[in-house]
Design a protein around this motif. Structure first.
Motif, mmCIF file in Angstrom:
data_model
loop_
_atom_site.group_PDB
_atom_site.id
_atom_site.type_symbol
_atom_site.label_atom_id
_atom_site.label_comp_id
_atom_site.label_asym_id
_atom_site.label_seq_id
_atom_site.Cartn_x
_atom_site.Cartn_y
_atom_site.Cartn_z
ATOM 1 N N ALA A 5 0.832 -1.210 0.000
ATOM 2 C CA ALA A 5 0.000 0.000 0.000
ATOM 3 C C ALA A 5 0.862 1.253 0.000
ATOM 4 N N SER A 6 1.970 1.236 0.817
ATOM 5 C CA SER A 6 2.854 2.405 0.884
ATOM 6 C C SER A 6 3.542 2.656 -0.453
ATOM 7 N N VAL A 7 4.015 1.571 -1.087
ATOM 8 C CA VAL A 7 4.675 1.718 -2.385
ATOM 9 C C VAL A 7 3.703 2.254 -3.420
ATOM 10 N N LYS A 8 2.482 1.802 -3.352
ATOM 11 C CA LYS A 8 1.475 2.270 -4.314
ATOM 12 C C LYS A 8 1.181 3.744 -4.105
ATOM 13 N N GLN A 9 1.057 4.148 -2.825
ATOM 14 C CA GLN A 9 0.785 5.560 -2.533
ATOM 15 C C GLN A 9 1.943 6.444 -2.988
ATOM 16 N N THR A 10 3.182 5.996 -2.700
ATOM 17 C CA THR A 10 4.364 6.765 -3.123
ATOM 18 C C THR A 10 4.433 6.881 -4.636
ATOM 19 N N SER A 11 4.118 5.804 -5.312
ATOM 20 C CA SER A 11 4.125 5.821 -6.781
ATOM 21 C C SER A 11 3.099 6.793 -7.323
ATOM 22 N N ASP A 12 1.910 6.793 -6.710
ATOM 23 C CA ASP A 12 0.866 7.733 -7.148
ATOM 24 C C ASP A 12 1.309 9.179 -6.916
ATOM 25 N N THR A 13 1.927 9.438 -5.731
ATOM 26 C CA THR A 13 2.383 10.810 -5.424
ATOM 27 C C THR A 13 3.451 11.270 -6.411
ATOM 28 N N LEU A 14 4.409 10.400 -6.708
ATOM 29 C CA LEU A 14 5.462 10.757 -7.670
ATOM 30 C C LEU A 14 4.876 11.002 -9.049
ATOM 31 N N GLY A 15 3.893 10.214 -9.414
ATOM 32 C CA GLY A 15 3.257 10.422 -10.717
ATOM 33 C C GLY A 15 2.582 11.771 -10.798
ATOM 34 N N GLN A 16 1.894 12.171 -9.696
ATOM 35 C CA GLN A 16 1.239 13.483 -9.680
ATOM 36 C C GLN A 16 2.267 14.607 -9.764
ATOM 37 N N ARG A 17 3.384 14.455 -9.020
ATOM 38 C CA ARG A 17 4.432 15.494 -9.054
ATOM 39 C C ARG A 17 5.050 15.610 -10.436
ATOM 40 N N LEU A 18 5.283 14.481 -11.075
ATOM 41 C CA LEU A 18 5.850 14.520 -12.424
ATOM 42 C C LEU A 18 4.900 15.201 -13.393
ATOM 43 N N THR A 19 3.598 14.947 -13.212
ATOM 44 C CA THR A 19 2.608 15.589 -14.088
ATOM 45 C C THR A 19 2.628 17.104 -13.904
ATOM 46 N N ARG A 20 2.664 17.563 -12.620
ATOM 47 C CA ARG A 20 2.692 19.008 -12.367
ATOM 48 C C ARG A 20 3.988 19.629 -12.884
ATOM 49 N N ALA A 21 5.119 18.930 -12.686
ATOM 50 C CA ALA A 21 6.393 19.459 -13.178
ATOM 51 C C ALA A 21 6.390 19.606 -14.687
ATOM 52 N N GLU A 22 5.781 18.653 -15.367
ATOM 53 C CA GLU A 22 5.698 18.726 -16.824
ATOM 54 C C GLU A 22 4.853 19.909 -17.257
ATOM 55 N N GLN A 52 4.360 22.715 -15.484
ATOM 56 C CA GLN A 52 5.120 23.944 -15.206
ATOM 57 C C GLN A 52 6.220 24.160 -16.237
ATOM 58 N N ASN A 53 6.865 23.090 -16.650
ATOM 59 C CA ASN A 53 7.918 23.201 -17.654
ATOM 60 C C ASN A 53 7.369 23.743 -18.967
ATOM 61 N N GLN A 54 6.200 23.251 -19.374
ATOM 62 C CA GLN A 54 5.582 23.746 -20.600
ATOM 63 C C GLN A 54 5.211 25.218 -20.469
ATOM 64 N N GLN A 55 4.710 25.609 -19.271
ATOM 65 C CA GLN A 55 4.346 27.010 -19.062
ATOM 66 C C GLN A 55 5.576 27.909 -19.111
ATOM 67 N N LEU A 56 6.674 27.466 -18.486
ATOM 68 C CA LEU A 56 7.912 28.250 -18.509
ATOM 69 C C LEU A 56 8.467 28.400 -19.917
ATOM 70 N N GLN A 57 8.402 27.350 -20.685
ATOM 71 C CA GLN A 57 8.864 27.441 -22.068
ATOM 72 C C GLN A 57 8.028 28.443 -22.856
ATOM 73 N N SER A 58 6.727 28.454 -22.597
ATOM 74 C CA SER A 58 5.854 29.416 -23.284
ATOM 75 C C SER A 58 6.205 30.846 -22.878
ATOM 76 N N ASP A 59 6.395 31.078 -21.539
ATOM 77 C CA ASP A 59 6.751 32.422 -21.059
ATOM 78 C C ASP A 59 8.103 32.862 -21.608
ATOM 79 N N LEU A 60 9.052 31.923 -21.663
ATOM 80 C CA LEU A 60 10.386 32.249 -22.179
ATOM 81 C C LEU A 60 10.315 32.680 -23.637
#
Length: 279
Positions: free
Chosen positions: A53-70, A72-80
């Protein structure tokens, strides 16, 4: 059968008691072992489920963070990209402005050069002997003012920021500056208190070798003694409730006397004159 035949005795021996005890102990130990094994198995299953259960929760959290980082990266590229486009436009405008400024500067310098040549020609044509003499007089006056300023700069400053004159010529220079009033005096040791401006000063002792002296100052019906002071060392004090400090300086000492000056601001001079008139 003979009456003398020995009787036969049959002994019936049962199972020893320790065997039963050993079997009982083994049975108890077996039950305890089964209980411990069952508990360990249950704990292992629970730990496995918790880890999954812990590994699954950690995996889900990392997936959400990667999605948000992606995102933000697209937004920064647009602003740049937007900022880069704006900077390109600003750089073009800056280059054009620099060219215009350079052209205007060249034109201005040409006009100024022509105007200077014209003025010099007119002055050369209209100049006369009187004008030259007047100009020489002005130059002499300016030179004198510059010399006075140079000498003032060379003078030492006191802790109150005032310039300290070392002789009569420097006192005159300070007078011309018009910031303070100066009263020169000559004291003798046997003359008692001598009036200097609005105060009295009495020379008590001198030391020629060390250029030191002792004086007694009388002001506002009070007196205070300054012992073993150095030549050209200012003595500051206040009179009449004024916030402006008076400055006493001894420039030279002899065996029997001393010379120096008393300096005070213009406002203090006016207040002292008014106080003297009212008395």
């Amino acid at each position: 059968m003979s009456e003398f035949q020995e009787p036969v005795v049959v002994n019936n021996t049962g199972t020893p008691r320790w065997v039963a005890l050993a079997v009982a102990v083994i049975a108890v130990l077996s039950v305890i072992g089964l209980a411990v094994g069952w508990s360990a198995l249950s704990h292992a299953n629970s730990l496995e489920q918790s880890t999954v259960a812990s590994v699954k929760q950690t995996s889900d959290t990392l997936g959400q963070r990667l999605t948000r980082a992606e995102e933000q990266n697209q937004q920064l590229q647009s602003d740049l990209k937007v900022v880069t486009d704006k900077l390109n436009v600003t750089q073009s405008d800056l280059i054009a402005a620099r060219k215009q400024t350079k052209n205007a500067t060249v034109a201005y310098e040409k006009k100024l050069s022509g105007l200077q040549s014209s003025v010099q020609s007119e002055l050369a044509a209209k100049a006369s002997a009187d004008d030259v003499n007047k100009l020489n007089g002005d130059v002499t006056g300016v030179k004198g003012d510059l010399d006075a300023t140079k000498n003032s700069i060379q003078m030492a400053r006191s802790e109150m920021g005032t310039l300290i004159a070392r002789n009569h010529d420097e006192i005159d220079q300070l007078r011309r500056m018009g910031q303070r009033d100066y009263f020169e005096f000559a004291l003798t040791r046997k003359s008692g208190p001598q009036k200097v401006g609005s105060i009295q000063v009495e020379l008590k002792d001198t030391n020629i070798k060390k250029n030191r002296y002792t004086v007694n100052v009388l002001a506002d019906d009070k007196s205070f003694e300054k012992k073993d002071r150095s030549v050209n060392e200012p003595i500051f004090f206040y009179t009449g409730g004024s916030r402006a400090a008076l400055e006493l300086v001894i420039n030279k000492v002899t065996k029997t006397g001393a010379t120096g000056y008393l300096s005070l601001p213009k406002s203090a001079t006016t207040s002292a004159s008014a106080a003297g008139a009212s008395n």
